[in-house]
Structures are given as structure tokens and as C-alpha cells.
Design an enzyme around this catalytic site. Structure first.
Site, short mmCIF file in Angstrom:
data_model
loop_
_atom_site.label_atom_id
_atom_site.label_comp_id
_atom_site.label_asym_id
_atom_site.label_seq_id
_atom_site.Cartn_x
_atom_site.Cartn_y
_atom_site.Cartn_z
N PRO A 94 0.82 -1.22 0.00
CA PRO A 94 0.00 0.00 0.00
C PRO A 94 0.85 1.27 0.00
CG PRO A 94 -0.30 -1.27 2.03
CD PRO A 94 0.72 -1.98 1.24
N GLU A 95 0.47 2.20 -0.86
CA GLU A 95 1.13 3.51 -0.89
C GLU A 95 0.08 4.57 -0.54
OE1 GLU A 95 3.47 3.99 -4.48
OE2 GLU A 95 3.93 1.87 -4.56
#
Ligand SMILES: [Zn+2]
Length: 283
Positions: A2-3
């Protein structure tokens, strides 16, 4: 992994679900993710506390809580690491095998699951103090961005992963932003002209905004986990199209044709991470 956009989408989904909910029980199964907070300290601070909000800084989730008996508000910091997921589940449902921490909220429970334990859920918030500007805020301005890049001989792709330069960009959006800006990932950071720095800054903002919009409209199933789950941090309903993958133009598309010019997309390794780019469009 996840960013910024994935964490932003998660925060927006969680916010209305946990607001005003009180922690009635704390179950720590993998104390490692709390460090340096201890299980005892976490329970002492959070038992009886009420969630007042949740926000994001870079790739971090910041849960705001008000402890019982009018003590000062506290912040619980979360980072999903490589494989972390945070979701609400009914209390009666059996917990996932890799649940690291569970907060009991009455009929529901807030589960932090992490199969590889690279993530964190802690009362220590010092990590956010070291972060660079938020890329979608006005504080991320071209002039300061250019000044910081001028000091580095590292390839621009490697530099973009440094969270003190700009917060929230990881391996996927670094490749995507450089493609949109038409900049080679191998170029030394300090070799970028002011015009190219500005183009990169705009490309970063555009790919992040588009990803947030996409995640906000994708059909999510927060307890579920699909076979190939692009939005794994929340779970995607089985059988729904993979919006996430379709959106990416170069990331994980080595050997496929560039959507702009048709040339073959290349994969190289920079600082032990994969970079994807179009050798014709990115100079
Ligand atoms: Zn191309």
C-alpha cells in the site's frame, strides 16, 4: 504494497465506521508490531478510549482517540508494511489466522492483520515527524522539490522512494509518475531541469489523485480477501474486475507494449527494487 492512495482510500472507508466507537477490549497476538509500545502500555492507554477520527500522513494511518476519564487525546499510528490489512469484522466471525491486534468495539471488532509483520500499530508517533511534504498539499512546491533534488546524484526513481523528500510514494507510483512525466528513472536527480522537475511534480500529483479516485469507486468487501486482490488492504468482492491493475501503465508490465508508443516496457533493478519504464518515451 500500500502507498499513499491505498492508505487514503482505507482511511476514508474506516472513518465513518469507527467514529465514536469505544474500545472495550484489546487483544494483542503479535506484540512485535507495537514496538516500542508494550502490550501493557497499549492496554492501559486504549482500554475504554473512544475513536474520534482517523487521518493519513504519507503511508501512515493516524487514529485519534480520547481516553476515558477526560485524559489528553492520544494518537495511535498504523503502517501496513508489506502485507498489513485493517478492517472491521463482526465479533462473532472467527478472526483471521494472522491477526496481530484486535480491538473489540462491542458487536464489531477492528482487526489489524499482518502475515509478515513488517507493519506497525503503535503509540510511538516519531516516524511521522521525519516525513517530507504531502504531495497533494500546497507545501509540495516545485521550488523546494527542485532544491532537494539538486543535492542528490542518486537516480531519480530511487530518490522518489525517500519519504523525507516527499511522503507516501512507493515503488508503484514512482514508476508511474516518471512514465507520465516522460523522465528516465535512471537520470541522476540533480540532472533534472527546472521544467522537468515541475513536470514530475505535476505527474506525481496526477497519478496519486487518479489512484485515489479509482480506489474510492472500486467495489470493496472489507472483510474478504480475493485470490488476486489489488486492493488487498481492504479486500475486494470476489469476481469483480481488477480496476487497480488496469490503471497502471508501466508498473509490472515488462515485455508488454507501451500504451503511448507501443515499444516494449522494460524492467530494471534499482536499489534492489524493480523499476518499470518505456525506453522510448522516457529519456
Ligand atoms: Zn513508450
Amino acid at each position: 504494497m500500500p502507498e499513499l492512495p491505498e492508505v487514503e482510500v482505507l482511511v476514508c472507508h474506516l472513518r465513518p465506521l469507527i467514529r465514536d466507537r469505544t474500545i472495550q477490549g484489546v487483544d494483542v497476538r503479535r506484540a512485535k508490531v507495537l514496538a516500542p509500545t508494550t502490550t501493557r502500555e497499549l492496554k492501559r492507554v486504549l482500554l475504554g478510549a473512544r475513536f474520534t477520527g482517523v487521518s493519513r500522513r504519507g503511508k501512515y494511518l493516524l487514529f485519534q482517540l480520547r481516553p476515558r476519564r477526560g485524559k489528553m487525546p492520544v494518537t495511535l499510528l498504523g503502517h501496513l508494511g508489506m502485507t498489513g490489512r485493517i478492517f472491521l469484522a463482526r465479533c462473532l466471525e472467527p478472526g483471521p489466522k494472522h491477526a496481530a491486534v484486535v480491538f473489540h468495539l462491542g458487536r464489531e471488532k477492528l482487526v489489524y492483520e499482518d502475515t509478515r509483520c513488517f507493519g506497525r500499530l503503535t503509540l510511538d508517533t516519531t516516524a511521522v515527524k521525519k516525513l517530507g511534504p504531502e504531495p497533494l498539499d500546497a507545501s509540495f512546491n516545485a521550488e523546494k522539490f527542485a532544491q532537494t533534488l539538486k543535492r542528490s546524484v542518486q537516480p531519480i526513481k530511487v530518490r522518489l522512494l525517500d519519504q523525507t523528500l516527499v511522503a507516501g510514494i512507493g515503488n508503484i507510483y514512482a514508476s508511474e509518475a516518471l512514465f507520465r512525466a516522460g523522465i528516465s528513472p535512471k537520470l541522476p536527480a540533480r540532472g533534472l531541469t527546472p521544467a522537468r522537475v515541475n513536470r514530475l511534480r505535476r505527474a506525481i500529483r496526477r497519478v496519486l489523485r487518479e489512484a485515489i479516485d479509482c480506489g474510492s469507486t472500486a467495489p470493496l468487501n472489507y472483510g474478504g480477501s480475493g485470490e488476486r486482490d489489488g486492493l488487498f488492504y481492504f479486500g475486494r468482492a470476489a469476481g469483480t474486475p481488477d480496476f487497480y491493475e488496469e490503471r497502471l501503465r508501466v508498473y509490472d508490465r515488462a515485455g508488454k507494449s507501451c500504451p503511448k508508443c507501443g515499444a516494449r516496457i522494460k524492467r530494471i533493478v534499482q536499489a534492489a527494487r524493480s523499476t518499470f519504464y518505456c525506453p522510448d518515451c522516457q529519456r
